[in-house]
Design a protein around this motif. Sequence first.
Motif, PDB file in Angstrom:
ATOM      1  N   GLY A  34      63.266 -24.217   2.412  1.00 44.55           N
ATOM      2  CA  GLY A  34      64.135 -24.238   1.237  1.00 44.55           C
ATOM      3  C   GLY A  34      63.523 -24.907   0.031  1.00 44.55           C
ATOM      4  O   GLY A  34      64.182 -25.044  -1.002  1.00 44.55           O
ATOM      5  N   GLU A  35      62.235 -25.300   0.140  1.00 46.67           N
ATOM      6  CA  GLU A  35      61.557 -25.969  -0.974  1.00 46.67           C
ATOM      7  C   GLU A  35      60.459 -25.086  -1.559  1.00 46.67           C
ATOM      8  O   GLU A  35      59.996 -24.129  -0.929  1.00 46.67           O
ATOM      9  CB  GLU A  35      60.952 -27.296  -0.517  1.00 46.67           C
ATOM     10  CG  GLU A  35      61.991 -28.341  -0.139  1.00 46.67           C
ATOM     11  CD  GLU A  35      61.369 -29.670   0.242  1.00 46.67           C
ATOM     12  OE1 GLU A  35      62.068 -30.682   0.146  1.00 46.67           O
ATOM     13  OE2 GLU A  35      60.185 -29.688   0.649  1.00 46.67           O
ATOM     14  N   VAL A  36      60.058 -25.446  -2.788  1.00 47.69           N
ATOM     15  CA  VAL A  36      58.965 -24.741  -3.458  1.00 47.69           C
ATOM     16  C   VAL A  36      58.003 -25.752  -4.065  1.00 47.69           C
ATOM     17  O   VAL A  36      58.387 -26.870  -4.415  1.00 47.69           O
ATOM     18  CB  VAL A  36      59.489 -23.800  -4.568  1.00 47.69           C
ATOM     19  CG1 VAL A  36      60.223 -22.607  -3.974  1.00 47.69           C
ATOM     20  CG2 VAL A  36      60.388 -24.544  -5.551  1.00 47.69           C
ATOM     21  N   LEU A  37      56.750 -25.334  -4.171  1.00 49.60           N
ATOM     22  CA  LEU A  37      55.751 -26.098  -4.906  1.00 49.60           C
ATOM     23  C   LEU A  37      55.672 -25.502  -6.306  1.00 49.60           C
ATOM     24  O   LEU A  37      55.509 -24.285  -6.465  1.00 49.60           O
ATOM     25  CB  LEU A  37      54.392 -26.018  -4.221  1.00 49.60           C
ATOM     26  CG  LEU A  37      53.214 -26.671  -4.966  1.00 49.60           C
ATOM     27  CD1 LEU A  37      53.420 -28.179  -5.086  1.00 49.60           C
ATOM     28  CD2 LEU A  37      51.886 -26.356  -4.272  1.00 49.60           C
ATOM     29  N   LEU A  38      55.785 -26.360  -7.306  1.00 51.02           N
ATOM     30  CA  LEU A  38      55.868 -25.908  -8.691  1.00 51.02           C
ATOM     31  C   LEU A  38      54.703 -26.412  -9.518  1.00 51.02           C
ATOM     32  O   LEU A  38      54.265 -27.560  -9.362  1.00 51.02           O
ATOM     33  CB  LEU A  38      57.169 -26.414  -9.326  1.00 51.02           C
ATOM     34  CG  LEU A  38      58.463 -25.966  -8.669  1.00 51.02           C
ATOM     35  CD1 LEU A  38      59.640 -26.755  -9.231  1.00 51.02           C
ATOM     36  CD2 LEU A  38      58.680 -24.472  -8.881  1.00 51.02           C
ATOM     37  N   LYS A  39      54.219 -25.559 -10.405  1.00 47.30           N
ATOM     38  CA  LYS A  39      53.240 -25.941 -11.408  1.00 47.30           C
ATOM     39  C   LYS A  39      53.953 -26.033 -12.749  1.00 47.30           C
ATOM     40  O   LYS A  39      54.562 -25.056 -13.202  1.00 47.30           O
ATOM     41  CB  LYS A  39      52.113 -24.911 -11.488  1.00 47.30           C
ATOM     42  CG  LYS A  39      51.026 -25.273 -12.504  1.00 47.30           C
ATOM     43  CD  LYS A  39      49.909 -24.238 -12.486  1.00 47.30           C
ATOM     44  CE  LYS A  39      48.792 -24.618 -13.457  1.00 47.30           C
ATOM     45  NZ  LYS A  39      47.696 -23.624 -13.436  1.00 47.30           N
ATOM     46  N   THR A  40      53.909 -27.178 -13.368  1.00 50.31           N
ATOM     47  CA  THR A  40      54.619 -27.399 -14.623  1.00 50.31           C
ATOM     48  C   THR A  40      53.998 -26.572 -15.746  1.00 50.31           C
ATOM     49  O   THR A  40      52.785 -26.581 -15.946  1.00 50.31           O
ATOM     50  CB  THR A  40      54.593 -28.887 -14.999  1.00 50.31           C
ATOM     51  OG1 THR A  40      55.270 -29.622 -13.975  1.00 50.31           O
ATOM     52  CG2 THR A  40      55.264 -29.144 -16.329  1.00 50.31           C
ATOM     53  N   ARG A  41      54.845 -25.857 -16.466  1.00 47.91           N
ATOM     54  CA  ARG A  41      54.408 -25.055 -17.607  1.00 47.91           C
ATOM     55  C   ARG A  41      54.797 -25.708 -18.943  1.00 47.91           C
ATOM     56  O   ARG A  41      53.983 -25.835 -19.837  1.00 47.91           O
ATOM     57  CB  ARG A  41      55.023 -23.652 -17.510  1.00 47.91           C
ATOM     58  CG  ARG A  41      54.527 -22.828 -16.318  1.00 47.91           C
ATOM     59  CD  ARG A  41      53.209 -22.153 -16.609  1.00 47.91           C
ATOM     60  NE  ARG A  41      53.327 -21.173 -17.674  1.00 47.91           N
ATOM     61  CZ  ARG A  41      53.660 -19.888 -17.509  1.00 47.91           C
ATOM     62  NH1 ARG A  41      53.905 -19.431 -16.290  1.00 47.91           N
ATOM     63  NH2 ARG A  41      53.732 -19.074 -18.533  1.00 47.91           N
ATOM     64  N   TYR A  42      56.066 -26.092 -19.063  1.00 50.55           N
ATOM     65  CA  TYR A  42      56.559 -26.733 -20.295  1.00 50.55           C
ATOM     66  C   TYR A  42      57.424 -27.929 -19.928  1.00 50.55           C
ATOM     67  O   TYR A  42      58.227 -27.868 -18.986  1.00 50.55           O
ATOM     68  CB  TYR A  42      57.405 -25.769 -21.126  1.00 50.55           C
ATOM     69  CG  TYR A  42      56.632 -24.623 -21.743  1.00 50.55           C
ATOM     70  CD1 TYR A  42      55.987 -24.771 -22.969  1.00 50.55           C
ATOM     71  CD2 TYR A  42      56.562 -23.395 -21.096  1.00 50.55           C
ATOM     72  CE1 TYR A  42      55.289 -23.716 -23.529  1.00 50.55           C
ATOM     73  CE2 TYR A  42      55.871 -22.334 -21.648  1.00 50.55           C
ATOM     74  CZ  TYR A  42      55.232 -22.498 -22.870  1.00 50.55           C
ATOM     75  OH  TYR A  42      54.537 -21.459 -23.417  1.00 50.55           O
ATOM     76  N   VAL A  43      57.289 -29.008 -20.700  1.00 49.65           N
ATOM     77  CA  VAL A  43      58.096 -30.213 -20.519  1.00 49.65           C
ATOM     78  C   VAL A  43      58.921 -30.452 -21.781  1.00 49.65           C
ATOM     79  O   VAL A  43      58.400 -30.377 -22.897  1.00 49.65           O
ATOM     80  CB  VAL A  43      57.207 -31.444 -20.236  1.00 49.65           C
ATOM     81  CG1 VAL A  43      58.029 -32.728 -20.265  1.00 49.65           C
ATOM     82  CG2 VAL A  43      56.508 -31.292 -18.888  1.00 49.65           C
ATOM     83  N   SER A  44      60.195 -30.718 -21.596  1.00 50.40           N
ATOM     84  CA  SER A  44      61.079 -31.037 -22.719  1.00 50.40           C
ATOM     85  C   SER A  44      61.069 -32.546 -22.958  1.00 50.40           C
ATOM     86  O   SER A  44      61.197 -33.328 -22.009  1.00 50.40           O
ATOM     87  CB  SER A  44      62.502 -30.578 -22.401  1.00 50.40           C
ATOM     88  OG  SER A  44      63.402 -30.987 -23.400  1.00 50.40           O
ATOM     89  N   VAL A  45      60.930 -32.944 -24.209  1.00 54.47           N
ATOM     90  CA  VAL A  45      61.118 -34.356 -24.576  1.00 54.47           C
ATOM     91  C   VAL A  45      62.343 -34.433 -25.478  1.00 54.47           C
ATOM     92  O   VAL A  45      62.479 -33.648 -26.420  1.00 54.47           O
ATOM     93  CB  VAL A  45      59.874 -34.967 -25.251  1.00 54.47           C
ATOM     94  CG1 VAL A  45      58.747 -35.115 -24.248  1.00 54.47           C
ATOM     95  CG2 VAL A  45      59.394 -34.150 -26.436  1.00 54.47           C
ATOM     96  N   ASP A  46      63.248 -35.359 -25.177  1.00 51.64           N
ATOM     97  CA  ASP A  46      64.554 -35.400 -25.831  1.00 51.64           C
ATOM     98  C   ASP A  46      64.963 -36.829 -26.158  1.00 51.64           C
ATOM     99  O   ASP A  46      64.665 -37.754 -25.393  1.00 51.64           O
ATOM    100  CB  ASP A  46      65.607 -34.780 -24.913  1.00 51.64           C
ATOM    101  CG  ASP A  46      65.301 -33.333 -24.570  1.00 51.64           C
ATOM    102  OD1 ASP A  46      65.576 -32.472 -25.405  1.00 51.64           O
ATOM    103  OD2 ASP A  46      64.755 -33.080 -23.472  1.00 51.64           O
ATOM    104  N   PRO A  47      65.702 -37.008 -27.270  1.00 49.06           N
ATOM    105  CA  PRO A  47      66.113 -38.368 -27.655  1.00 49.06           C
ATOM    106  C   PRO A  47      66.944 -39.097 -26.603  1.00 49.06           C
ATOM    107  O   PRO A  47      66.847 -40.322 -26.478  1.00 49.06           O
ATOM    108  CB  PRO A  47      66.928 -38.128 -28.933  1.00 49.06           C
ATOM    109  CG  PRO A  47      66.376 -36.864 -29.509  1.00 49.06           C
ATOM    110  CD  PRO A  47      66.044 -36.023 -28.315  1.00 49.06           C
TER     111      PRO A  47
END
Length: 332
Positions: A34-47
């Motif tokens: 039920g799990e996945v290995l993920l490669k990060t593509r975009y990261v959100s930065v927020d106040p």
Amino acid sequence: MKTNTILLASRPQGAPTEAQFRFETRELPALQSGEVLLKTRYVSVDPYMRGRMSSAKSYVEPFKVGEPIAGGVVAEVVESQAENLPVGRLVVGNLPWQEFSVAQAKMLQPLPAEGKAPASYYLGLLGMTGLTAYFGLLDICEPQEGETVVVSGAAGAVGMVVGQLAKIKGARVIGTAGTDEKVAYLKELGFDEAINYKTADVPKALAAAAPNGVDCYFDNVGGPITDAVYDLLNKHARIAVCGQISTYNATEVPTGPRPEGKLLKTSSKLQGFIVSDYHSRWPEGSRQLAEWYEQGKLQFEETVTEGFDQIPAAFLGLFEGDNTGKAVVKVA
């Protein structure tokens, strides 16, 4: 498998700095069913993340010192033990600031297989940002045709969507921003008036821009801009409090004009909100935002920084007004 990660090194006193972040290499656990290995593509930065760096009680648990910072991330499935998420599928979720991560499939939202928008938009216009604008404006402010709507922080990720939604509803829209370039961009988006709060006499400029008063105020900023808007409220005005970025780094509780009397005299509604308050209605908001985007009624701007190691700098830039629209970091 090892991955680079960014930890909260210490809690800031006042404005955060690079000292609050520490890079570290960590071992990832083996995939379970039920799990996945993920490669990060975009990261959100927020106040809002600034609040999570503090230990003060809030609507969400604070980040833990010595543990990875987490937020909105678009990632690609590179290994899967989940039938519904094949390798290559893009997903969005609340994930740690890591180049790779392991997550339960049920905690992730798959992106449309043939999306008509850039993947990063699911961190902005078609994600939390757009939903925040949608519910805060349409449910709390309820703008009517011909009314006057003021949006502070209007060139930010939420503010620019709010202004466009208000125009869709037939309102007259005034926005505040911190540079002449951002003011010009707001005009391109269809704002009727835009004010550079750093160079203008804000109370006078707002009064001139809103000669018939203010019916709706979407507050992303707080502080002196909000004080000036309160002086212009019409009877039964509605105010949605989305953010108070002008005070996030304050080391003392700021004291300003007290608004209660003005709210009383105008029978105005003041309501704070968090987008998660509307979780059960997110599908409704997502469908409508996507429809307006595909019809060309909504435009969106991103400030994209490249490189995993630039995530802290992109986050810190939020408090300097470096971004127009949504700030994202392209990792891969």
